[in-house]
Design an enzyme around this catalytic site. Structure first.
Site, PDB file in Angstrom:
ATOM      1  N   THR A 168      28.602  37.460  38.925  1.00  0.00           N
ATOM      2  CA  THR A 168      28.125  36.181  39.447  1.00  0.00           C
ATOM      3  C   THR A 168      27.699  36.317  40.909  1.00  0.00           C
ATOM      4  O   THR A 168      26.694  35.726  41.313  1.00  0.00           O
ATOM      5  CB  THR A 168      29.214  35.106  39.281  1.00  0.00           C
ATOM      6  OG1 THR A 168      29.524  35.002  37.890  1.00  0.00           O
ATOM      7  CG2 THR A 168      28.726  33.748  39.769  1.00  0.00           C
ATOM      8  N   GLU A 218      27.319  33.375  32.710  1.00  0.00           N
ATOM      9  CA  GLU A 218      28.204  33.394  31.544  1.00  0.00           C
ATOM     10  C   GLU A 218      27.410  33.333  30.234  1.00  0.00           C
ATOM     11  O   GLU A 218      27.757  32.596  29.300  1.00  0.00           O
ATOM     12  CB  GLU A 218      29.212  32.223  31.607  1.00  0.00           C
ATOM     13  CG  GLU A 218      30.062  32.190  32.869  1.00  0.00           C
ATOM     14  CD  GLU A 218      31.173  33.246  32.905  1.00  0.00           C
ATOM     15  OE1 GLU A 218      31.299  34.017  31.930  1.00  0.00           O
ATOM     16  OE2 GLU A 218      31.901  33.286  33.910  1.00  0.00           O
ATOM     17  N   MET A 228      35.211  41.500  33.487  1.00  0.00           N
ATOM     18  CA  MET A 228      35.685  40.460  34.393  1.00  0.00           C
ATOM     19  C   MET A 228      35.895  41.074  35.781  1.00  0.00           C
ATOM     20  O   MET A 228      36.240  42.244  35.896  1.00  0.00           O
ATOM     21  CB  MET A 228      37.036  39.914  33.924  1.00  0.00           C
ATOM     22  CG  MET A 228      37.068  39.418  32.497  1.00  0.00           C
ATOM     23  SD  MET A 228      36.772  37.678  32.296  1.00  0.00           S
ATOM     24  CE  MET A 228      37.997  36.897  33.296  1.00  0.00           C
ATOM     25  N   CYS A 288      44.592  52.529  37.992  1.00  0.00           N
ATOM     26  CA  CYS A 288      44.354  53.824  38.641  1.00  0.00           C
ATOM     27  C   CYS A 288      43.337  53.781  39.768  1.00  0.00           C
ATOM     28  O   CYS A 288      43.175  54.761  40.487  1.00  0.00           O
ATOM     29  CB  CYS A 288      43.929  54.865  37.603  1.00  0.00           C
ATOM     30  SG  CYS A 288      42.230  54.634  37.036  1.00  0.00           S
ATOM     31  N   CYS A 334      42.736  54.063  31.016  1.00  0.00           N
ATOM     32  CA  CYS A 334      43.924  53.202  31.141  1.00  0.00           C
ATOM     33  C   CYS A 334      43.959  52.145  30.041  1.00  0.00           C
ATOM     34  O   CYS A 334      45.022  51.788  29.538  1.00  0.00           O
ATOM     35  CB  CYS A 334      43.956  52.540  32.520  1.00  0.00           C
ATOM     36  SG  CYS A 334      44.199  53.727  33.861  1.00  0.00           S
TER      37      CYS A 334
HETATM   38 ZN    ZN Z   1      42.252  53.353  35.133  1.00  0.00          ZN
END
Ligand code: ZN
Length: 201
Positions: free
Chosen positions: A28, A94, A23, A153, A185
């Site tokens: 797009t 999509e 995302m 980060c 992360c």
């Molecule tokens: Zn990260």
């Protein structure tokens, strides 16, 4: 940056391009950029999206930076073939939400001289390959992975982390529901969410 040949009036040849990432990775926007260039080259374009995605507009595909381009929402992939007479370039947004027929539809289009540009999420919120995307990766001549920025980060993001507790596979939403994260992360957050023992610590 992906640069394409425009074969108008020379030879009819089709191929498939795939643009994929998490995302907020600009999929797009990249789809719209390529379609606009095809339009400038004088080619006839058509854009389709699954009917499930009604976040912003019934008839337009809208990227997160609010660029719009008219598109046709369809409930099943096979229906795309009913709307491509004289069309030279087909955009599909999509793609992960279309049924499995989307793979055959893209091949049929390309085999008949159409340039197909697919945009879709590579992975769901659990980090699993999404719908028909693995097959679409396989059949495409050209694959572009795009990346968002990790919200923790600042490195390149790879995953779409869901901020809400719902376990539904499809939960349409924006930055209130999803955040892009890098592998490290994402794994850190998943380890904190899970009560299972950490095997690789
Ligand atoms: Zn990260």
């Amino acid at each position: 940056m992906f640069l394409e040949n425009n074969f108008k009036n020379i030879v009819k040849r089709g191929w498939i391009e795939l643009i994929s990432g998490s995302m907020f990775s600009g999929k797009t926007e990249e789809l719209i950029r390529r379609l606009r260039r095809a339009e400038i080259a004088g080619q006839k374009i058509a854009i389709f999206k699954p009917e499930i995605d009604k976040r912003y507009s019934e008839k337009n595909i809208v990227s997160h930076d609010s660029k719009t381009i008219p598109s046709m929402p369809l409930s099943d992939a096979k229906n795309i073939l009913n709307h491509v007479k004289d069309i030279e370039v087909v955009g599909i947004d999509e793609a992960q939400f279309f049924d499995n027929e989307i793979v055959d539809v893209c091949n049929t289009l390309a085999n008949n001289g159409v340039r197909v540009i697919i945009a879709g999420l590579d992975m769901d919120f659990n980090g699993n390959p999404f719908g028909s995307m693995p097959a679409l990766f396989a059949i495409s001549e050209y694959v572009t992975k795009v990346h968002a920025i990790c919200m923790k980060c600042g490195n390149l993001a790879h995953y779409s982390h869901r901020l809400t507790a719902t376990k539904k596979l499809v939960e349409l939403g924006e930055k209130d529901i999803y955040e892009p994260l890098c592998r490290s992360c994402y794994n850190e957050i998943k380890a904190n969410e899970s009560s299972e023992p950490e095997l690789f610590k």
